[in-house]
Design an enzyme around this catalytic site. Structure first.
Site, mmCIF file in Angstrom:
data_model
loop_
_atom_site.group_PDB
_atom_site.id
_atom_site.type_symbol
_atom_site.label_atom_id
_atom_site.label_comp_id
_atom_site.label_asym_id
_atom_site.label_seq_id
_atom_site.Cartn_x
_atom_site.Cartn_y
_atom_site.Cartn_z
ATOM 1 N N LEU A 23 0.904 -1.350 -0.106
ATOM 2 C CA LEU A 23 0.071 -0.049 -0.210
ATOM 3 C C LEU A 23 0.993 1.077 0.111
ATOM 4 O O LEU A 23 0.654 2.273 -0.665
ATOM 5 C CB LEU A 23 -1.125 -0.151 1.108
ATOM 6 C CG LEU A 23 -1.889 -1.137 1.235
ATOM 7 C CD1 LEU A 23 -2.816 -1.071 2.555
ATOM 8 C CD2 LEU A 23 -2.692 -1.375 0.195
ATOM 9 N N ASP A 68 13.160 2.913 10.682
ATOM 10 C CA ASP A 68 12.349 2.084 11.529
ATOM 11 C C ASP A 68 11.507 3.072 12.341
ATOM 12 O O ASP A 68 11.983 3.720 13.339
ATOM 13 C CB ASP A 68 13.309 1.185 12.434
ATOM 14 C CG ASP A 68 12.578 0.281 13.418
ATOM 15 O OD1 ASP A 68 11.090 0.606 13.512
ATOM 16 O OD2 ASP A 68 12.948 -0.387 14.148
ATOM 17 N N SER A 160 -6.710 -0.192 9.631
ATOM 18 C CA SER A 160 -7.437 -1.605 9.045
ATOM 19 C C SER A 160 -8.704 -1.425 9.395
ATOM 20 O O SER A 160 -9.212 -0.837 10.335
ATOM 21 C CB SER A 160 -6.596 -2.655 9.689
ATOM 22 O OG SER A 160 -7.315 -3.762 9.385
ATOM 23 N N TYR A 174 -2.643 -7.053 16.638
ATOM 24 C CA TYR A 174 -2.913 -6.261 15.416
ATOM 25 C C TYR A 174 -3.992 -5.480 15.765
ATOM 26 O O TYR A 174 -4.117 -4.444 15.547
ATOM 27 C CB TYR A 174 -3.034 -7.074 14.225
ATOM 28 C CG TYR A 174 -2.968 -6.353 12.961
ATOM 29 C CD1 TYR A 174 -1.932 -5.918 12.243
ATOM 30 C CD2 TYR A 174 -4.303 -6.032 12.213
ATOM 31 C CE1 TYR A 174 -1.975 -5.214 11.034
ATOM 32 C CE2 TYR A 174 -4.230 -5.316 10.986
ATOM 33 C CZ TYR A 174 -2.880 -4.820 10.514
ATOM 34 O OH TYR A 174 -3.060 -4.442 9.196
HETATM 35 P P1 NAD Z 1 3.687 -4.721 3.128
HETATM 36 O O1 NAD Z 1 4.643 -5.710 3.754
HETATM 37 O O2 NAD Z 1 3.522 -5.032 1.628
HETATM 38 O O3 NAD Z 1 4.492 -3.312 3.150
HETATM 39 C C1 NAD Z 1 4.583 -2.782 4.371
HETATM 40 C C2 NAD Z 1 6.127 -2.111 4.290
HETATM 41 O O4 NAD Z 1 6.314 -1.439 5.535
HETATM 42 C C3 NAD Z 1 7.400 -2.693 4.114
HETATM 43 O O5 NAD Z 1 8.025 -2.100 2.770
HETATM 44 C C4 NAD Z 1 8.357 -2.977 5.164
HETATM 45 O O6 NAD Z 1 9.505 -2.831 4.868
HETATM 46 C C5 NAD Z 1 7.813 -1.607 5.716
HETATM 47 N N1 NAD Z 1 8.084 -1.631 7.144
HETATM 48 C C6 NAD Z 1 7.687 -2.667 8.214
HETATM 49 N N2 NAD Z 1 8.224 -2.306 9.562
HETATM 50 C C7 NAD Z 1 8.529 -1.049 9.287
HETATM 51 C C8 NAD Z 1 9.209 -0.300 10.224
HETATM 52 N N3 NAD Z 1 9.476 -0.541 11.658
HETATM 53 N N4 NAD Z 1 9.554 1.095 9.829
HETATM 54 C C9 NAD Z 1 9.419 1.373 8.529
HETATM 55 N N5 NAD Z 1 8.931 0.703 7.748
HETATM 56 C C10 NAD Z 1 8.749 -0.697 7.942
HETATM 57 O O7 NAD Z 1 2.549 -4.431 3.614
HETATM 58 P P2 NAD Z 1 1.122 -3.612 3.435
HETATM 59 O O8 NAD Z 1 -0.048 -4.458 3.280
HETATM 60 O O9 NAD Z 1 1.504 -2.659 2.304
HETATM 61 O O10 NAD Z 1 1.063 -2.852 4.712
HETATM 62 C C11 NAD Z 1 1.000 -1.356 4.858
HETATM 63 C C12 NAD Z 1 0.044 -0.805 6.049
HETATM 64 O O11 NAD Z 1 -1.362 -1.271 5.484
HETATM 65 C C13 NAD Z 1 0.188 -1.605 7.332
HETATM 66 O O12 NAD Z 1 0.113 -0.431 8.181
HETATM 67 C C14 NAD Z 1 -0.876 -2.620 7.272
HETATM 68 O O13 NAD Z 1 -0.961 -2.918 8.643
HETATM 69 C C15 NAD Z 1 -1.802 -1.899 6.403
HETATM 70 N N6 NAD Z 1 -3.015 -2.929 6.098
HETATM 71 C C16 NAD Z 1 -2.496 -3.834 5.259
HETATM 72 C C17 NAD Z 1 -3.753 -4.633 4.711
HETATM 73 C C18 NAD Z 1 -3.541 -5.563 3.779
HETATM 74 O O14 NAD Z 1 -4.590 -6.375 3.660
HETATM 75 N N7 NAD Z 1 -2.648 -5.670 2.971
HETATM 76 C C19 NAD Z 1 -5.097 -4.503 5.636
HETATM 77 C C20 NAD Z 1 -5.259 -3.354 6.395
HETATM 78 C C21 NAD Z 1 -4.186 -2.754 6.806
#
Ligand code: NAD
Length: 272
Positions: A23, A68, A160, A174
């Site tokens: 995202l 981070d 989320s 979570y």
């Molecule tokens: P993803 O794993 O594809 O991307 C997450 C990114 O965040 C990665 O590039 C990772 O390296 C980075 N990251 C992780 N820990 C970190 C830290 N401590 N500091 C900086 N960067 C960090 O996951 P995503 O699905 O794109 O998730 C993005 C957001 O969307 C998150 O907050 C997640 O909870 C939320 N979300 C995702 C979904 C889903 O279904 N994919 C649903 C609801 C919410």
């Protein structure tokens, strides 16, 4: 002004945490494709460099920072560098987040031995809260610090639909982390409105990204999740771009403290 022009972020500078994947990467693309200059900040530096290079090849301005979000001092330095480089800060996406592992139910359809409230490794709780909740706070306090003097800004937080529903296969830490994030946004929206800063939440349902090691990409898991979604399937990150641009831009100029759920109807309940 024509309505589509309100969605422009031309000349704006934006910082996206967790921008190297999923995202966050979709947010970065939506921003640069519509004229913004972006800091892509991520803990995965290799992925960040790779994605930024790809976007720069297309002529976009993307600067990489290792970050981070659980590290408060590092977060401060990343914001400081952004403001120095771009002479200000207009848009922040507080997006970095992790999946703590399976919940009390396994996606395969059985009780998960390691995901019960009494068996869960507390280290998973600590790390999830440190990144998903405290990391969001670390990001938002810096966003406010640099936006307040200029009395404008748009902050968009990835929460989320887990903030509003229960979900057996999602790990326990979570859920309260995201509920906390969503409510923090409402409180901050109230606090920061007087400074011209808007704070809104995107609450996604299942998007196929690399979260949790990319478990939603597994075809069996995918099938069982698709079946839970009233609109019939999990989403592609492309499908979040328009909403991201709406909240980042002046198109949403009268909106603050809102939580926009984008989950194919999942939070409405099951069909069939
Ligand atoms: P993803 O794993 O594809 O991307 C997450 C990114 O965040 C990665 O590039 C990772 O390296 C980075 N990251 C992780 N820990 C970190 C830290 N401590 N500091 C900086 N960067 C960090 O996951 P995503 O699905 O794109 O998730 C993005 C957001 O969307 C998150 O907050 C997640 O909870 C939320 N979300 C995702 C979904 C889903 O279904 N994919 C649903 C609801 C919410």
């Amino acid at each position: 002004m024509r309505v589509l022009e309100q969605f422009s972020v031309e000349g704006r500078s934006a910082l996206v945490t967790g921008g190297a994947s999923g995202l966050g990467l979709a947010y970065v693309e939506a921003l640069v494709e519509n004229g913004a200059r972006v800091t892509l900040a991520d803990i995965d530096v290799d992925a960040a460099i790779r994605e930024a290079a790809r976007l720069r090849e297309q002529g976009f301005e993307v600067h990489v920072q290792a970050l981070d979000v659980a590290d408060r001092e590092q977060t401060r330095l990343v914001f400081e560098e952004h403001v120095r480089r771009f002479d200000g800060l207009d848009i922040v996406f507080a997006n970095a987040g992790i999946d703590p592992g399976a919940g009390f139910w396994n996606p395969g359809g059985w009780r998960n031995e390691d995901g019960q409230v009494d068996t869960l490794d507390p280290a998973r709780w600590d790390r999830t809260i440190a990144i998903n909740l405290t990391g969001t706070f670390n990001t938002l306090r810096m966003a406010a610090k640099y936006m307040k003097p200029r009395r404008h800004g748009s902050i968009v937080v990835t929460s989320s639909n887990a903030a509003v529903i229960t979900e057996p296969v999602v790990g326990l830490p979570y859920m309260p982390a995201k509920a906390g994030v969503s409510h923090m946004v409402r409180q901050l929206a109230l606090e920061l409105a007087a400074f011209g800063i808007r704070v809104n939440t995107i609450a996604p349902g299942g998007f196929v990204t690399n979260i949790g090691g990319g478990w939603l990409k597994d075809s069996d898991v995918r099938q069982s999740w698709d079946a839970k979604v009233p609109l019939g399937q999990l989403a592609d990150p492309e499908q979040i771009k328009a909403l991201a641009l709406y909240l980042a831009s002046e198109a949403s100029s009268y909106m603050t403290g809102a939580q926009l759920v984008i989950d194919g109807g999942t939070s409405l309940g099951r069909v069939g």
